[in-house]
Each structure stands twice: as C-alpha cells, then as structure tokens.
Scaffold this motif. Structure first.
Motif, PDB file in Angstrom:
ATOM      1  N   ILE A 125       9.921   0.883   0.327  1.00 30.70           N
ATOM      2  CA  ILE A 125       8.885   0.133   1.239  1.00 30.70           C
ATOM      3  C   ILE A 125       8.777   1.056   2.520  1.00 30.70           C
ATOM      4  CG2 ILE A 125      10.410  -1.126   2.834  1.00 30.70           C
ATOM      5  CD1 ILE A 125       8.714  -3.403   2.521  1.00 30.70           C
ATOM      6  N   GLU A 126       9.334   1.889   2.900  1.00 29.59           N
ATOM      7  CA  GLU A 126       9.019   2.818   3.910  1.00 29.59           C
ATOM      8  C   GLU A 126       8.219   3.807   3.700  1.00 29.59           C
ATOM      9  OE1 GLU A 126      10.101   2.751   7.162  1.00 29.59           O
ATOM     10  OE2 GLU A 126      10.809   0.876   6.629  1.00 29.59           O
ATOM     11  N   GLN A 127       7.619   3.818   2.552  1.00 29.45           N
ATOM     12  CA  GLN A 127       6.562   4.939   1.970  1.00 29.45           C
ATOM     13  C   GLN A 127       5.251   4.398   2.053  1.00 29.45           C
ATOM     14  OE1 GLN A 127       7.657   6.629  -1.906  1.00 29.45           O
ATOM     15  NE2 GLN A 127       9.828   6.962  -1.314  1.00 29.45           N
ATOM     16  N   SER A 128       5.085   3.066   2.024  1.00 28.05           N
ATOM     17  CA  SER A 128       3.839   2.511   2.236  1.00 28.05           C
ATOM     18  C   SER A 128       3.070   2.760   0.838  1.00 28.05           C
ATOM     19  CB  SER A 128       3.247   3.132   3.527  1.00 28.05           C
ATOM     20  OG  SER A 128       2.076   2.225   3.899  1.00 28.05           O
ATOM     21  N   GLY A 129       1.886   2.050   0.875  1.00 28.50           N
ATOM     22  CA  GLY A 129       0.891   2.166   0.051  1.00 28.50           C
ATOM     23  C   GLY A 129       1.192   0.805  -1.199  1.00 28.50           C
ATOM     24  N   ALA A 130       0.397   0.779  -2.267  1.00 26.04           N
ATOM     25  CA  ALA A 130       0.408  -0.235  -3.107  1.00 26.04           C
ATOM     26  C   ALA A 130       1.623  -0.223  -3.970  1.00 26.04           C
ATOM     27  CB  ALA A 130      -0.861  -0.188  -3.945  1.00 26.04           C
ATOM     28  N   HIS A 131       1.870   0.988  -4.748  1.00 27.16           N
ATOM     29  CA  HIS A 131       3.225   1.026  -5.392  1.00 27.16           C
ATOM     30  C   HIS A 131       4.144   0.729  -4.908  1.00 27.16           C
ATOM     31  CE1 HIS A 131       6.004   2.707  -8.510  1.00 27.16           C
ATOM     32  NE2 HIS A 131       6.661   3.252  -7.325  1.00 27.16           N
ATOM     33  N   ALA A 132       4.506   1.289  -3.554  1.00 28.62           N
ATOM     34  CA  ALA A 132       5.892   0.693  -2.830  1.00 28.62           C
ATOM     35  C   ALA A 132       5.922  -0.529  -2.332  1.00 28.62           C
ATOM     36  CB  ALA A 132       5.684   1.624  -1.256  1.00 28.62           C
ATOM     37  N   ALA A 133       4.694  -1.214  -2.121  1.00 28.68           N
ATOM     38  CA  ALA A 133       4.833  -2.690  -1.675  1.00 28.68           C
ATOM     39  C   ALA A 133       4.956  -3.391  -2.886  1.00 28.68           C
ATOM     40  CB  ALA A 133       3.534  -3.117  -1.376  1.00 28.68           C
ATOM     41  N   LEU A 134       4.477  -3.228  -4.189  1.00 25.94           N
ATOM     42  CA  LEU A 134       4.875  -3.978  -5.426  1.00 25.94           C
ATOM     43  C   LEU A 134       6.286  -3.860  -6.011  1.00 25.94           C
ATOM     44  CD1 LEU A 134       1.393  -3.281  -6.966  1.00 25.94           C
ATOM     45  CD2 LEU A 134       2.246  -5.545  -6.251  1.00 25.94           C
ATOM     46  N   ARG A 135       6.583  -2.480  -6.265  1.00 29.30           N
ATOM     47  CA  ARG A 135       7.797  -2.096  -6.555  1.00 29.30           C
ATOM     48  C   ARG A 135       9.087  -2.577  -5.635  1.00 29.30           C
ATOM     49  NH1 ARG A 135      11.388  -2.587 -10.225  1.00 29.30           N
ATOM     50  NH2 ARG A 135      12.817  -1.024 -10.299  1.00 29.30           N
ATOM     51  N   SER A 157       8.634  -8.875   4.017  1.00 27.01           N
ATOM     52  CA  SER A 157       7.867  -7.596   4.415  1.00 27.01           C
ATOM     53  C   SER A 157       7.153  -7.119   3.267  1.00 27.01           C
ATOM     54  CB  SER A 157       9.126  -6.511   5.034  1.00 27.01           C
ATOM     55  OG  SER A 157       8.341  -5.490   5.504  1.00 27.01           O
ATOM     56  N   ALA A 158       7.804  -6.756   2.070  1.00 28.22           N
ATOM     57  CA  ALA A 158       7.057  -6.228   1.063  1.00 28.22           C
ATOM     58  C   ALA A 158       5.934  -7.417   0.680  1.00 28.22           C
ATOM     59  CB  ALA A 158       7.958  -6.006  -0.143  1.00 28.22           C
ATOM     60  N   SER A 159       5.879  -8.414   0.794  1.00 30.43           N
ATOM     61  CA  SER A 159       4.893  -9.285   0.418  1.00 30.43           C
ATOM     62  C   SER A 159       3.764  -9.330   1.498  1.00 30.43           C
ATOM     63  CB  SER A 159       5.566 -10.798   0.344  1.00 30.43           C
ATOM     64  OG  SER A 159       6.631 -10.949  -0.373  1.00 30.43           O
ATOM     65  N   ARG A 160       4.161  -8.954   2.697  1.00 25.81           N
ATOM     66  CA  ARG A 160       3.181  -9.136   3.756  1.00 25.81           C
ATOM     67  C   ARG A 160       2.580  -7.664   3.421  1.00 25.81           C
ATOM     68  NH1 ARG A 160       4.188  -7.459  10.114  1.00 25.81           N
ATOM     69  NH2 ARG A 160       2.104  -8.171  10.747  1.00 25.81           N
ATOM     70  N   ALA A 161       3.097  -6.679   3.037  1.00 26.42           N
ATOM     71  CA  ALA A 161       2.345  -4.988   2.503  1.00 26.42           C
ATOM     72  C   ALA A 161       1.490  -5.531   1.617  1.00 26.42           C
ATOM     73  CB  ALA A 161       3.456  -4.145   2.356  1.00 26.42           C
ATOM     74  N   LEU A 166      -0.472  -7.829   0.943  1.00 24.52           N
ATOM     75  CA  LEU A 166      -1.708  -8.388   1.439  1.00 24.52           C
ATOM     76  C   LEU A 166      -2.637  -7.430   1.828  1.00 24.52           C
ATOM     77  CD1 LEU A 166      -0.264 -11.399   3.634  1.00 24.52           C
ATOM     78  CD2 LEU A 166      -1.581 -11.365   1.036  1.00 24.52           C
ATOM     79  N   VAL A 167      -2.089  -6.222   2.389  1.00 23.81           N
ATOM     80  CA  VAL A 167      -2.788  -5.000   2.482  1.00 23.81           C
ATOM     81  C   VAL A 167      -3.199  -4.254   1.402  1.00 23.81           C
ATOM     82  CG1 VAL A 167      -2.971  -2.932   4.208  1.00 23.81           C
ATOM     83  CG2 VAL A 167      -2.313  -5.216   5.000  1.00 23.81           C
ATOM     84  N   PHE A 168      -2.047  -3.890   0.631  1.00 25.36           N
ATOM     85  CA  PHE A 168      -2.199  -2.697  -0.209  1.00 25.36           C
ATOM     86  C   PHE A 168      -2.504  -3.309  -1.770  1.00 25.36           C
ATOM     87  CE2 PHE A 168       0.653  -0.698   2.979  1.00 25.36           C
ATOM     88  CZ  PHE A 168      -0.433   0.354   3.206  1.00 25.36           C
ATOM     89  N   ALA A 169      -2.259  -4.436  -1.935  1.00 23.14           N
ATOM     90  CA  ALA A 169      -2.521  -4.934  -3.346  1.00 23.14           C
ATOM     91  C   ALA A 169      -3.127  -6.498  -2.992  1.00 23.14           C
ATOM     92  CB  ALA A 169      -1.168  -5.066  -3.987  1.00 23.14           C
ATOM     93  N   PRO A 170      -4.163  -6.404  -2.617  1.00 19.56           N
ATOM     94  CA  PRO A 170      -4.832  -7.834  -2.267  1.00 19.56           C
ATOM     95  C   PRO A 170      -5.227  -8.681  -3.554  1.00 19.56           C
ATOM     96  CG  PRO A 170      -6.536  -6.030  -2.178  1.00 19.56           C
ATOM     97  CD  PRO A 170      -5.184  -5.439  -2.228  1.00 19.56           C
ATOM     98  N   GLN A 171      -5.161  -8.132  -4.771  1.00 20.06           N
ATOM     99  CA  GLN A 171      -5.265  -8.870  -6.137  1.00 20.06           C
ATOM    100  C   GLN A 171      -4.075  -9.862  -6.195  1.00 20.06           C
ATOM    101  OE1 GLN A 171      -4.753  -5.528  -5.934  1.00 20.06           O
ATOM    102  NE2 GLN A 171      -3.107  -5.052  -7.315  1.00 20.06           N
ATOM    103  N   ARG A 172      -2.935  -9.489  -5.502  1.00 22.63           N
ATOM    104  CA  ARG A 172      -1.984 -10.446  -5.536  1.00 22.63           C
ATOM    105  C   ARG A 172      -1.785 -11.286  -4.195  1.00 22.63           C
ATOM    106  NH1 ARG A 172       2.331 -10.562  -8.332  1.00 22.63           N
ATOM    107  NH2 ARG A 172       3.606 -10.598  -6.625  1.00 22.63           N
ATOM    108  N   SER A 173      -2.565 -11.512  -3.593  1.00 20.14           N
ATOM    109  CA  SER A 173      -2.387 -12.120  -2.318  1.00 20.14           C
ATOM    110  C   SER A 173      -1.995 -13.478  -2.612  1.00 20.14           C
ATOM    111  CB  SER A 173      -3.898 -12.105  -1.666  1.00 20.14           C
ATOM    112  OG  SER A 173      -4.901 -12.744  -2.287  1.00 20.14           O
ATOM    113  N   ALA A 174      -2.360 -14.368  -3.534  1.00 19.57           N
ATOM    114  CA  ALA A 174      -1.810 -15.545  -3.705  1.00 19.57           C
ATOM    115  C   ALA A 174      -0.374 -15.567  -3.649  1.00 19.57           C
ATOM    116  CB  ALA A 174      -2.583 -16.341  -4.572  1.00 19.57           C
ATOM    117  N   GLN A 175       0.136 -14.714  -4.503  1.00 20.69           N
ATOM    118  CA  GLN A 175       1.516 -14.796  -4.835  1.00 20.69           C
ATOM    119  C   GLN A 175       2.377 -13.945  -3.602  1.00 20.69           C
ATOM    120  OE1 GLN A 175       3.330 -16.001  -7.706  1.00 20.69           O
ATOM    121  NE2 GLN A 175       4.945 -15.728  -6.215  1.00 20.69           N
ATOM    122  N   ALA A 176       1.742 -12.955  -2.969  1.00 25.11           N
ATOM    123  CA  ALA A 176       2.154 -12.488  -1.765  1.00 25.11           C
ATOM    124  C   ALA A 176       2.568 -13.551  -0.689  1.00 25.11           C
ATOM    125  CB  ALA A 176       1.331 -11.295  -1.643  1.00 25.11           C
TER     126      ALA A 176
END
Length: 186
Positions: free
Chosen positions: A9-19, A43-47, A49-59
């Motif tokens: 999660i410290e790496q930031s970005g879509a892959h980091a947020a999802l994985r 925290s990953a769910s919040r991330a 919302l920024v990096f993977a908006p297609q998953r916002s409802a689940q996030a």
C-alpha cells in the motif's frame, strides 16, 4: 498477509490499492479481531476511491465496514478516530471530520503522520491552503519518502503561488519509489 499488504500500500497506485485490499481482507477473514488489519483495509479502500474509481461502490462499503470494526475493536486507539474522519470526509461533513481528528490528536501519544496528513486534507477541503501546507509539511518531515505527501505538498505550493518551491519538491519526488501517477496528475 498484513505485512505484505502494508508494504504494498505504501507504493501507491491502482495495483497497490487493489492488491493490498485483497491481502488485508484475507488477514481480517483469518483474524476478525485484528484491528490494525481492519485499519489498513479501510486505508486501501480509501485509496481505491482515487486509483480504482470503477470499484468505488465496493470501496465505500469496505471502508464503512472496516472503519466500524476498527472503532469497535479499539475505541481508544487514535487511528480508529482518524478512520472515522474518513467517513465524515466521504459525506463532506467537515465539522465532524475535524472533531474526529481532534479526538485522534487527543488520544495519540505524539504527533502522527496520519493525523497531520488528514488535517492537511481537511484544510484543503476548507480552502485553507496555507494551513493545509503546514500540516502536509509536518507529515512529510515524519515520512520524507512518501510520494503521495510529496505530491500533496506540490499541489498546495502551486495553489498559493510558490512555484519555485513546488518545482523543487517535484524534482525531489523524481527519486522516490512508487507509482508516479498521482504526483504527475497533481
């Protein structure tokens, strides 16, 4: 699972947020009493919302679940109140967010990067860039290798017209590890 997720999660970005969210979900499935894993799932769910908006409802659903569990499991842990502030941020309830962050600050044994980061976020939302900048600077002193904090510092410096300082911070960010997408966007 927790340590792998935390490193990712410290790496930031879509892959980091999802994985990392997957890893933290696995950790809390194995140990539902693991407050720190719930915190980082939030925290990953919040991330996301920024990096993977297609998953916002689940996030958002995951963020709500995780923040509720953190507060139940550790009501006197300052970080639980930071996460509650995120709930208020989603609703744009700035006074409630401020109260949550003040409670976190009251419970924290010392100044925390997370509290300062979130106070910076709050003051950004309130249009108080000078105050936000000071909170982001305090957080960055505690975590000088954070690419996200570096990007937020740059954004606030640009907003208040301190372009040379923003450029210097951008140049510094070029050597930091992580996904540059957010810094380049900002």
């Amino acid at each position: 699972l927790f340590l792998r997720g935390r490193a990712l999660i410290e790496q930031s970005g879509a892959h980091a947020a999802l994985r990392s969210a997957e890893l933290f979900r696995s950790a809390v499935t194995r140990d539902p009493q693991f407050a720190a894993a719930w915190l980082l799932l939030a925290s990953a769910s919040r991330a996301q919302l920024v990096f993977a908006p297609q998953r916002s409802a689940q996030a958002v659903a995951d963020l709500r679940e995780a923040s509720a569990n953190v507060l139940v499991l550790a009501p006197l842990w300052w970080a639980a109140h930071v996460v509650q502030g995120w709930q208020h941020h989603l609703r744009r309830d700035w006074l409630a967010m401020q109260r949550s962050l003040e409670k976190a600050r009251e419970l924290a044994p010392e100044t925390s990067r997370e509290i300062e980061f979130n106070l910076g976020t709050l003051h950004t939302q309130l249009g108080e860039s000078d105050v936000a900048l000071e909170h982001f600077r305090t957080a960055a002193r505690m975590d000088p290798l954070s690419l996200l904090l570096c990007g937020l510092l740059q954004k606030e410096l640009i907003i208040i017209g301190r372009y040379d300082e923003a450029d210097a911070e951008y140049q510094r960010s070029r050597d930091l590890a992580g996904d540059r997408e957010m810094v380049e966007h900002l």
